[in-house]
Write a protein that holds these residues in place. Structure first.
Motif, PDB file in Angstrom:
ATOM      1  N   GLY A   1     -54.200 117.447 -59.076  1.00 37.38           N
ATOM      2  CA  GLY A   1     -52.808 117.112 -58.830  1.00 37.38           C
ATOM      3  C   GLY A   1     -52.591 116.131 -57.690  1.00 37.38           C
ATOM      4  N   SER A   2     -53.604 115.921 -56.862  1.00 32.36           N
ATOM      5  CA  SER A   2     -53.467 115.048 -55.695  1.00 32.36           C
ATOM      6  C   SER A   2     -53.495 113.570 -56.063  1.00 32.36           C
TER       7      SER A   2
ATOM      8  N   VAL B   1     -56.187 111.872 -56.189  1.00 33.25           N
ATOM      9  CA  VAL B   1     -57.224 111.288 -55.333  1.00 33.25           C
ATOM     10  C   VAL B   1     -58.602 111.664 -55.865  1.00 33.25           C
TER      11      VAL B   1
ATOM     12  N   GLN C   1     -61.732 108.148 -50.002  1.00 36.33           N
ATOM     13  CA  GLN C   1     -60.725 108.639 -50.929  1.00 36.33           C
ATOM     14  C   GLN C   1     -60.067 107.447 -51.606  1.00 36.33           C
TER      15      GLN C   1
ATOM     16  N   GLU D   1     -61.375 117.052 -56.317  1.00 37.15           N
ATOM     17  CA  GLU D   1     -61.227 118.431 -55.853  1.00 37.15           C
ATOM     18  C   GLU D   1     -59.885 119.037 -56.225  1.00 37.15           C
ATOM     19  N   ASP D   2     -58.830 118.219 -56.218  1.00 40.38           N
ATOM     20  CA  ASP D   2     -57.498 118.681 -56.584  1.00 40.38           C
ATOM     21  C   ASP D   2     -56.906 117.682 -57.563  1.00 40.38           C
TER      22      ASP D   2
ATOM     23  N   SER E   1     -57.473 106.170 -55.073  1.00 35.41           N
ATOM     24  CA  SER E   1     -56.492 106.601 -56.060  1.00 35.41           C
ATOM     25  C   SER E   1     -57.193 106.772 -57.401  1.00 35.41           C
TER      26      SER E   1
END
Length: 170
Positions: free
Chosen positions: A115-116, A118, A129, A112-113, A131
Motif C-alpha cells: 500500500g505504500s 514504494v 526507496q 514490504e508494504d 516509487s
C-alpha cells in the motif's frame, strides 16, 4: 482400478506440465512476479527463458547483457539469479545499478508494504526507496552499451574503453 491408475497418470502429467511451463516462456515470468506481490517491470521484456524451482530459486536468462533505466540505469547480466518469495527477490546476482558513476550490485529487492507505493533496492552500501510506479511495465533492454560497462565483479568501477577510446586518446 484402471480408472484410478488413469486418473493418477493424468494428475502426474498435469503436475509435470505446470512445473515445466516456466522453463518454456520468458513472458510468464512477469505474471509470476505479479502473483508474488512484485511489479512486472522488475525484469526486462527481453527475457528469453527462466526456471523457478520449488524452493523459490529463480534463474532468468537473457540473450546477452543489456541495460535499462528505472530511476538510474541498471545492467542485467545474461543470467539474473535470486530467491523469489512473496514481496521479495533476495540474494540476487546478475543485476547492477549505477549510482554516482559506480556500478553497484543489487542484492535484494523488496516490497514490504504494498500500500505504500514504494519498492526497496538493497545495493549493499545503501537501501534505495523508489516509487513502485517506475516498475509497472517490463522495460526495453538495450544491449549497445552493455559490452562497455564494467561492474565491480570485473575489477574496475566505471566504463571500459570502447568506441570513444581511452582517456589518453581523447
Amino acid at each position: 482400478m484402471a480408472a484410478s491408475a488413469s486418473r493418477n497418470m493424468v494428475v502426474f502429467f498435469l503436475g509435470l506440465f505446470v512445473l515445466l511451463l516456466p522453463l518454456v516462456s520468458g513472458g510468464a515470468i512477469h505474471e509470476i512476479l505479479r502473483s508474488k506481490g512484485l511489479p512486472e517491470g522488475l525484469l526486462p521484456k527481453a527475457v528469453k527463458s527462466f526456471s523457478l524451482d520449488e524452493s523459490g530459486r529463480l534463474d532468468v536468462y537473457l540473450d546477452r547483457p543489456c541495460y535499462a533505466k528505472f530511476d538510474n540505469r541498471v545492467l542485467f547480466d545474461s543470467v539474473v539469479r535470486g530467491n523469489l518469495s512473496y514481496g521479495a527477490l533476495t540474494g540476487m546476482a546478475g543485476l547492477s545499478q549505477e549510482e554516482l558513476f559506480l556500478w553497484l550490485p543489487v542484492k535484494d529487492i523488496k516490497v514490504e508494504d504494498p500500500g505504500s507505493g514504494v519498492i526497496l533496492f538493497d545495493i549493499g552500501v545503501a537501501h534505495k526507496q523508489l516509487s513502485i510506479s517506475l516498475f509497472e511495465y517490463p522495460p526495453d533492454c538495450s544491449p549497445e552499451d552493455a559490452d562497455r560497462i564494467v561492474t565491480p565483479s570485473s575489477g574496475f568501477l566505471g566504463r571500459k574503453a570502447g568506441r570513444e577510446g581511452t582517456a589518453e586518446q581523447r
